[in-house]
Design an enzyme around this catalytic site. Structure first.
Site, PDB file in Angstrom:
ATOM      1  N   ASN B 143       0.845  -1.199   0.000  1.00 21.59           N
ATOM      2  CA  ASN B 143       0.000   0.000   0.000  1.00 21.59           C
ATOM      3  C   ASN B 143       0.875   1.242   0.000  1.00 21.59           C
ATOM      4  OD1 ASN B 143      -2.763   1.292   0.482  1.00 21.59           O
ATOM      5  ND2 ASN B 143      -1.544   2.168   2.163  1.00 21.59           N
ATOM      6  N   GLU B 144       0.663   2.113  -0.979  1.00 21.65           N
ATOM      7  CA  GLU B 144       1.385   3.395  -1.031  1.00 21.65           C
ATOM      8  C   GLU B 144       2.864   3.209  -0.692  1.00 21.65           C
ATOM      9  OE1 GLU B 144      -0.826   6.072   1.472  1.00 21.65           O
ATOM     10  OE2 GLU B 144      -2.436   6.313   0.040  1.00 21.65           O
ATOM     11  N   CYS B 155      19.295   0.468   8.873  1.00 22.47           N
ATOM     12  CA  CYS B 155      19.732  -0.675   9.687  1.00 22.47           C
ATOM     13  C   CYS B 155      20.889  -1.427   9.018  1.00 22.47           C
ATOM     14  CB  CYS B 155      18.558  -1.604   9.971  1.00 22.47           C
ATOM     15  SG  CYS B 155      18.122  -2.654   8.589  1.00 22.47           S
ATOM     16  N   GLU B 304      -7.890   5.291  -4.597  1.00 22.77           N
ATOM     17  CA  GLU B 304      -8.448   5.970  -3.425  1.00 22.77           C
ATOM     18  C   GLU B 304      -8.807   7.391  -3.833  1.00 22.77           C
ATOM     19  OE1 GLU B 304      -6.039   5.666   0.119  1.00 22.77           O
ATOM     20  OE2 GLU B 304      -5.574   3.553  -0.222  1.00 22.77           O
ATOM     21  N   TRP B 312      -6.441  12.419  10.832  1.00 20.82           N
ATOM     22  CA  TRP B 312      -5.821  11.517  11.809  1.00 20.82           C
ATOM     23  C   TRP B 312      -6.083  12.141  13.184  1.00 20.82           C
ATOM     24  CZ3 TRP B 312      -0.441   8.896  10.614  1.00 20.82           C
ATOM     25  CH2 TRP B 312      -0.560   8.075   9.493  1.00 20.82           C
TER      26      TRP B 312
END
Lengths: 662, 662, 662
Positions: B143-144, B155, B304, B312
């Site tokens: 997703n995206e 890392c 979308e 949010w």
């Protein structure tokens, strides 16, 4: 208790030769009590198990000789280096995973078992040593619990405590998965050991988990205080136990914390260096005192009342002549039985060198000392009468730490802050000289003519029922935007349109809303257009009548504020944040409908407040400005202190007495 | 495919009893397709190797019964807790060396081999289970991709991957040392194992290394997607594979990513809560669609399409009546064959509780549902005709991720942003109702009358040659400030004065420049003085003629914009950032010289756009405002949808058809 | 030395074929010296112990053939990857506990013993190789020591060094506990090993500890430089050793650092990209040169004089025609014997690609090259005469790194910065064309008619005595707000009211003060009201006379500025920060009383400055503006360079000579 004015005192910061001079000056100023030792662990236990209380005993005895009593603070807000260096893991971890090190204060993890053992050993020894000291009357647990502990601690110990807390709350991991809505973004847990502290993520966080985290943090602090209080209470049954709160601060649920104390104390710094204004507005200070009184529904102590410029790296404003006294008596007017000034003498060392006290660095009595002395000389004689008396407001504002937490996690609009919103409603009443109580949402409202419950964001069936019954029984209730949005787990309500069952109470539905991000809006009330802010609920009438409508947005000409008769009462719904002018006018209307009494009339900056006992009502009239002010009272009172009725000098405090009406 | 409208659906968020009600409502609304499961790993594999696809099969079957097809998303953007807790090292490390933990999404390192093994196991099982499911038509990978992965991951695993990537690119460490210019600040490496990920330094970073890092990050994501796509393609040869892009987002080179997909999809939230304005300007949205179409030079899907307030922790603005439809049809006008709305019903849980959908939290069809239904009823009948048709612009703007990366690393001027610069040129054309393609720099330009190539900061001999040949063969080219500054390794050009060999093409030299830090400047064009911003190239004419001159700075009265006939074409050089007014006037002049056609005339807020197939041209006229608008068309078209020609109601979308001219 | 103009040169950045072209161009421009190699460790030692100095020898020889001498820089500001990867622990740790990694510069911990060993090996080899090279004349130790090292390093090695440093300073832990006031917040230490580096805390820090930390950091750097200088001095006794300072930068006490150097060098970038203005005001630049001259009370070198646009990720402004020359000659006017321009040719690679030099990236001589050539042609002939000559000001401003550190730790008011405060006093004198020396507080002031000592925040009995004696003996002294607040340990003074014993000198007491947080104030001086800023000392007269009074605050009509005759001199006390206008007027008054000479009269932007030797006085008149300017001189001088007396062209520099008065 006969103890009404005091100072916070740090004899350990000064040469012993100075102590008696200080105590004499205190005596002369009218000091009756000091708080000591709440940051002096190292002085009392410089190495493990080697206790040195002699210096403190000496100070207590010296003060006692002058008739000044002592409150002792447990110094657990600053464990000494020898503890921290041996157990570096008790230094807390922040959300970014960084350790916060020794060198300031609150460098401690309050869940750490090694730290607990140190505290138990020390506090036990401390309490035993002073249990029967005739100079000591009580204890303060730690210092401003929750302060500096923002977002702390994320360590392994805290993670385990949190997991246990969650297990106790939810029983099964399935229950937690449901309560947290872990179906979203695949956040399901198989067991409690998979749950972590909310360290930073790559993107986003779970609002339900965050609400539990904040409640857990509050519980951790309450338990920490309770456990310390228990140690002391067993050893010192004759002493009271209190703690210094910080007004509306939200790191710990103060209602819970108040429960374990004999009385609540408060710290207040209206001219702190974090203010953009020269000092916090009077209405905000008044609200602070009212909420403090509400935490235990009892009079309280001011444990730190500002007496000089505040400052750490930078400083706040100097106090104008009279300002300290006006603030001190404002505390009393709202329910303080005792006022302890922070602090006796400005400290020469450490972070708070510039946090000024009654005396400056030089130790010479100056302007502030003289003002404090005049204050005690004027008011000490009344303080014994005031003791135990309480204001008796007709209006209550509902206050809840859980709502505060939930809106902290998701402010909905970037500038929406829970306490600010309460303060805006409060100010409209304060300006009308209407006293206010802050209450918890499930409290009995029956004594109030009007209850204002802003931002009832989290809602439960019980709370819905509580509001409905209050109104059905003749109560007047104000509800606002963002009511009924969430359940107790911070999950969104899905059964009905907003505001859920309260829609029936209010005679409305809120199927949509608009966030006024980076803009403002307008409302038409009467024939006038007013500014509104932050949010617009888009309201459908369902029995209510509209008393104001939007004048902006695609929902122009739809209801913004509604009124609904329900049972024997009335429910208003305010679907937006009124600007100051609309707030004033709408509150004039609502308090008029409710027939709320006002204490008098006066300009801004003049405060009126009452305390009552069974017979008498004391009325305080306080000029918070540097100008002369006039005022007019609505009741019948006799002037006890004050030069001239209906006229106030700059920062003058006038005291009246009247008879209690039954 | 016959599939043109859909919704993103999360049955796992809701009780099973509700599913059929939802599907009936979808059907009634005109939904033909849903995307599901892209964040549901835990629901499908709650413990290692224990697969639970039944619930999803049930949902797919239910939808299929109502004729609604399913696209499945691989849920690799949110590995479940049981994976992360077993292998905490797959949580990514940011530039500051902080781990980003579980609790949001994208808490994963995409190079981690353990994570790869988990994905392989899961995706294989997932694909096998649904390979022959009649309800399933295709897949969305992850997703995206790149979203939330900004600066991640630093890392050890990523470091090794990066070292291998560099070794493949450069072969020898000497070649890398040259390409990175490590002679500066003694940064030479003896071997590839000495190279690190770009964690924070004490001061400064190497821009050549940073460019490689950004390219590597893009490649890592492309490879990650390719590898997943391969797994699915082998198992599900009948299904298409797509991915939801994010307009101009630059975490991954979308041209590369597009290469491995059957078609490109896009996500767009014009009224997102990160906007200062109520919504992103229409011209920016139009540009987004055009660049998305350009990634594969094919029609695309909207995976979308915003259908409610975004939010949010805070929320964006509510959608005005008609706005969602106007935006959806704008997508179609620019090349979308299918529009999937995000999302069916506003979620009750998790980070995106306030990211609203077609239905609100209550699940009752409301204003937005009705609007969506009307939209499908009006336009579904045309969508089949549109399918596969494309706009056919005469103007192209060059777009490059490498230029974007290089200017991200060194913006030159603090407010200079690559995409914003493209948008400024685009807007001038959009306002003139001139359709535009975005193209890659090495694309064949021969079909375009005018090519605009802003900020050709990185330059290669091949690209120089490409531009020169285009103009030599009769093309019209606009180049701008900061062209030819760097080579492909982000090292500065040293052979010639700027803009290198393109100086010959443009008939100029740029031996100096000025950065308008904290100031602005002016230009004289015709008789008028205009504002300019950010930068001034100081230009020496070398055959070109000056068409505008600076009116400020020590280089006042020297050329700011030049024109040069070269071969059969013309090259313009714009040595500054024109303010909006100058941009408009200079583009009027340039498009005039190039004889570019405009679709019509209308005020701001009215958009015109065409799609063509072999026979027909469809013209869309869209009112993006809440006011009535008038317009006039330049071609001959027949009105298919719309109330009244040359007149638009608020947010009205009108559709015309005409014959294709050959 | 006969060496007066030079450039910083990086032959290792360019192909060897280019070198001789560069050197020829340099020669033609008038270059007499280059600095090289200060960032080239990897080129000189690509693997442990394998030295490659040949390339550098070749460059030195080539330059020498053209008569250009070389200064070599030790490359210890950028250890190569092969060292860092083998010993990652020598990468520094910041206050947040984050390591700062390889990839920029200064990725080193200067206390690390492994790093010391590497340096010793390398510098020894480097010095030996060039000790007798006829082209080499001297050395630069490291590069801009302290730059990028802000807050670094908090590692274990630094902690041990810091503990040892404290042990040397205090002897016993009891002495440290007293000096740091660890009685506050229970911060007592039992031994030195408990003391940490100042990593982030949960809240607050100890200002006394922070002052020691800053002094320690300075000492660490000074020792680091001293130790390197020792290595070189032993091997290369004929070479001078210098270091490039950064004006007022405060990471290291430059007075200490100057002590170990043969002469001081300076780097200055008036048009750096960190400026909000197009360039730093001339008065600030002048002050920079004066303080640099003061560090060793000797003429100095400019080791990096700006010669083109500055830039890293973003760029500063382009230099106007003549501006570079004006700045270079301003350096000379204030005491520079040699001016080395940074840098020869703009680099094509690395962080500083956009830090422009005499030549652009293309390497073609352009506008700047021509200007530089004209500059050397005009002024080289005088430079030999200037050498060793010094300005001879009548006014001194006291400058102290310890005051700077203390006010960095606690600015008192958020906008109060020590150097800015000095600059404000300096500017008033600069604008009056009065030369100024910067001096240390314990320097002999007897040569100065007027000493200005702003912000004497930290005070010792010795310094009190020093000021008192200066005034008693006829000196004129200006003291200001926040004087005498602290002792040498950053503990507050407690014996007397402020400003301690200096109150006697000034005839005042300061029992209170006000911080003008978020506001400003006013002062009445003469009949005019002036703006003041940041702070108001509330002053009681004790023999002094008031020369200005506050017009705002509750202390309105009390003294703001006082004057006190003491012994044979006068002490002024300025209890606030005067706004620019008041500063100008009050300084006119004070310099009038002191009978300070002014060099002439002219508008802002015209600078006058003198250098003198035993016989002659050279007067520089510099136009720092792009406009023509007129001026008038107060002394008798003969014009040596310049078109027309009393008249300046844009950026013109005129040179006069006169006879020295005895």
């Amino acid at each position: 208790m006969g103890i009404h004015f005091g100072v916070d005192y740090y004899p350990e910061h000064w040469a012993k030769e100075r102590w008696e001079i200080d105590v004499q000056l205190m005596k002369e100023m009218g000091v009756q009590v000091v708080r000591m030792a709440e940051f002096s662990w190292f002085k009392m236990e410089p190495v493990l198990g080697e206790f040195h209380f002699e210096w403190l005993e000496e100070a207590v005895a010296l003060l006692d000789r002058y008739g000044i009593k002592t409150i002792l603070g447990t110094p657990t807000a600053a464990p000494p280096a020898w503890i921290v260096r041996t157990n570096p893991e008790l230094q807390p971890i922040d959300r970014e995973g960084r350790r916060r090190f020794f060198g300031g204060r609150h460098h401690d993890c309050q869940s750490n078992p090694v730290y607990h053992a140190h505290i138990k050993r020390f506090v036990t020894a401390f309490a035993k040593r002073f249990a029967d000291n005739p100079g000591v009357i009580g204890w303060q647990i730690d210092n401003e619990l929750g302060n500096s502990h923002n977002d702390l601690c994320m360590c392994t110990s805290c993670r385990q405590f949190y997991q246990k807390w969650l297990q106790r709350k939810y029983g099964t991991i399935e229950a937690l998965n449901d309560a947290w809505g872990t179906a979203f973004w695949s956040q399901g847990y198989n067991n409690f050991t998979q749950i972590g502290t909310p360290l930073i993520t790559a993107a986003g966080e779970n609002p339900s988990a965050m609400l539990d985290w904040k409640c857990y943090c509050s519980d951790l602090i309450v338990n920490f205080a309770d456990w310390q209080a228990d140690i002391i209470r067993k050893i010192c049954p004759k002493h009271f136990i209190t703690h210094n709160f910080m007004c509306f601060d939200n790191k710990v649920d103060y209602y819970d914390l108040a429960g374990l104390l004999d009385f609540v104390s408060n710290d207040i710094y209206p001219a702190g260096h974090w203010q953009k204004q020269p000092h916090q507005p009077e209405s905000e200070l008044a609200a602070c005192h009212d909420v403090i009184r509400g935490y235990k529904k009892k009079p309280f102590w001011m444990m730190e009342q500002q007496s000089g410029m505040a400052g750490w790296e930078i400083m706040g404003r100097a106090l104008e002549p009279g300002q300290m006294s006006a603030w001190a008596m404002q505390s009393v007017a709202h329910g303080a039985d005792t006022v302890v000034f922070f602090r006796w003498r400005t400290c020469a060392m450490g972070t708070e060198q510039f946090w000024h006290g009654i005396l400056g660095h030089s130790g010479k009595p100056g302007r502030i000392y003289k003002e404090a002395k005049k204050l005690t000389q004027t008011f000490t004689k009344y303080m014994e009468d005031f003791e135990g008396s309480m204001p008796s407001p007709e209006v209550a504002i509902v206050h809840s730490f859980r709502q505060n937490y939930a809106l902290d996690i998701q402010p909905n609009h970037p500038q929406l802050h829970y306490v600010e919103q309460l303060q805006k409603y409060y100010k409209a009443l304060y300006d009308k000289k209407i006293p206010v109580d802050f209450v918890q949402d499930m409290d009995d409202f029956s004594q109030y003519k009007l209850v204002i419950a802003p931002l009832q964001y989290l809602m439960t069936p019980e709370l819905e029922q509580h509001y409905i019954e209050y109104v059905a029984n003749g109560g007047h209730l104000v509800l606002t935007m963002r009511t009924g949005v969430k359940d107790a787990n911070n999950l969104c309500m899905t059964e009905m349109e907003l505001p859920g069952r309260l829609g029936e109470l209010c005679g409305i539905e809120v199927p949509e809303y608009d966030c006024l991000l980076e803009t403002t809006g307008g409302v038409l009330y009467g024939k006038k257009e007013y500014a509104i802010e932050k949010w617009c609920d888009i309201i459908t009438l369902n029995g209510a009548c509209q008393i104001a409508e939007y004048s902006t947005g695609f929902y122009k000409q739809t209801p913004a504020i509604t009124e609904n008769k329900y049972g024997n009462g009335i429910a208003w719904y305010i679907g937006t944040e009124p600007g100051e002018e609309l707030m004033e006018d709408i509150m004039t209307y609502i308090t008029g409908v409710c027939e709320i009494e006002t204490l008098g009339t006066a300009g801004d900056g003049v405060e009126m407040m009452t305390r009552e006992n069974e017979d008498k009502v004391w009325l305080f009239v306080i000029n918070h400005t540097n100008d002369e002010q006039v005022y007019h009272l609505h009741g019948r009172y006799t002037l006890l202190e004050g030069e001239r009725e209906e006229m106030l000098k700059p920062y003058e405090v006038q005291l009246f007495v009247g008879n209690k009406r039954r």
